[in-house]
Each structure stands twice: as C-alpha cells, then as structure tokens.
Write an enzyme that holds these catalytic residues in place. Structure first.
Site, short mmCIF file in Angstrom:
data_model
loop_
_atom_site.label_atom_id
_atom_site.label_comp_id
_atom_site.label_asym_id
_atom_site.label_seq_id
_atom_site.Cartn_x
_atom_site.Cartn_y
_atom_site.Cartn_z
CG HIS A 25 3.05 15.41 4.83
ND1 HIS A 25 3.60 16.63 4.50
CD2 HIS A 25 1.76 15.47 4.42
CE1 HIS A 25 2.69 17.39 3.93
NE2 HIS A 25 1.56 16.71 3.87
CD GLU A 165 3.66 -3.85 4.03
OE1 GLU A 165 4.42 -4.79 3.72
OE2 GLU A 165 3.35 -2.93 3.25
#
Length: 177
Positions: A25, A165
């Site tokens: 993560h 993004e």
C-alpha cells in the site's frame, strides 16, 4: 515469467532473501476522513476493506481497495486484516484525530516547494469518460488529457490536494523512448 525488468545503472538482480516481497500500500495523511472517504469511494469506486484505530496514539488507518468481481474478502476482522496486508495496490488513508477541526490545517501535497512526494495513479478503461465523470463530480483538475506536453495523461486533486494521475493504458504505448 520471462521478462525480468529493464536494466539501468543501479539496478541489481533480486536476491533469494527478497522472494515474496510485494508493494502492499501507499499511505496518504488526510485532514478529514469523511471528506477523503467520500472522494475516493464516490469518484474512484474504492471501498474501505479495513479500518484500524489506535486510541492511545489518536489516529486511524483506512485501507481502501477497488474491489473486483471474485475478490474474496473475509468477513472476520482478524482474517480481513491478514487479507488486507497481503494485497497489492491498496491506498491507506491515515487520519490523526482532531485535524478535521483545525481550520488552517493542511498537509504538504509534495508538489509545492520543496517538492517531494508527487502523486498516486489510477488506470481507467476510458480516459474521456473519466474526465466527464470528474467534471460531473466537481473534481479539481491540475491537467486535462489534451493539455501540456504529455497528452493522454490527466491529473486531478483529491480532497486534501494530493495529485492523482489518471491514465488509459492503451493510449500510452508510444510514451517515452
């Protein structure tokens, strides 16, 4: 698996000792978990797979995933914790209790000076549809797909100002050299 990775100065071959290591993560600190969770669940379709509270240290961790058909997430909290820490590509949102009540509190997004952390990235099946979805949800754009030198790449901001993004993989085949 025949592809072993691109070779560049500094790259070393994986050792037996690192066998089985995987990126689990990435963590972002959030001011207000309600706003952050609303953003990631509504806009990116993520689900909280595990919340861990640490009362003595006064913070909570929210682990988010984009669950897909066939994901077998355990109902039992302990087993779900083990499952959570064995996945790829989760987003951890860390909330230090009380920050949501501080009007002038904000985390550094990494893109203002001094630069550091840059962004996280989501791949989507249809970039044009994603842009329309972001517009419909009043998501703040840093850059649209048709802007700047890098076409077919979108940047948006989350509730805390972190950059995200957004790409459509098959539109990137000719990127770079």
């Amino acid at each position: 698996m025949s592809f072993q990775g691109e070779q560049h100065p500094g790259v070393e071959a994986p050792t037996a000792e690192s066998q089985g290591f995987r990126l689990n993560h990435t963590m972002l600190r959030v001011k207000d978990p309600e706003k952050a969770l609303a953003f990631y669940s509504r806009v990116f379709g993520m689900s909280v797979v595990r919340r861990l509270d640490f009362e003595e240290m006064q913070f909570s961790l929210y682990f988010l995933a984009r669950l897909e058909q066939g994901d077998d997430v355990p109902e039992d909290a302990g087993q779900r914790t083990v499952w959570t820490f064995s996945q790829k590509g989760l987003l951890e949102l860390t909330h230090n209790w009380g920050t949501e009540n501080q009007t002038d509190f904000a985390y550094h997004d990494g893109n203002a000076e001094p630069q550091g952390f840059g962004h996280i990235c989501f791949s989507v099946p249809d970039l044009d549809a994603a842009e329309a979805w972001f517009d419909a949800n009043d998501v703040e754009f840093v850059k649209r797909a048709d802007q700047g030198k890098m076409k077919d790449v979108v940047f948006v901001k989350d509730a805390d100002g972190y950059w995200i993004e957004v790409v459509q993989a098959d539109r990137l085949a000719a990127m770079g050299d």
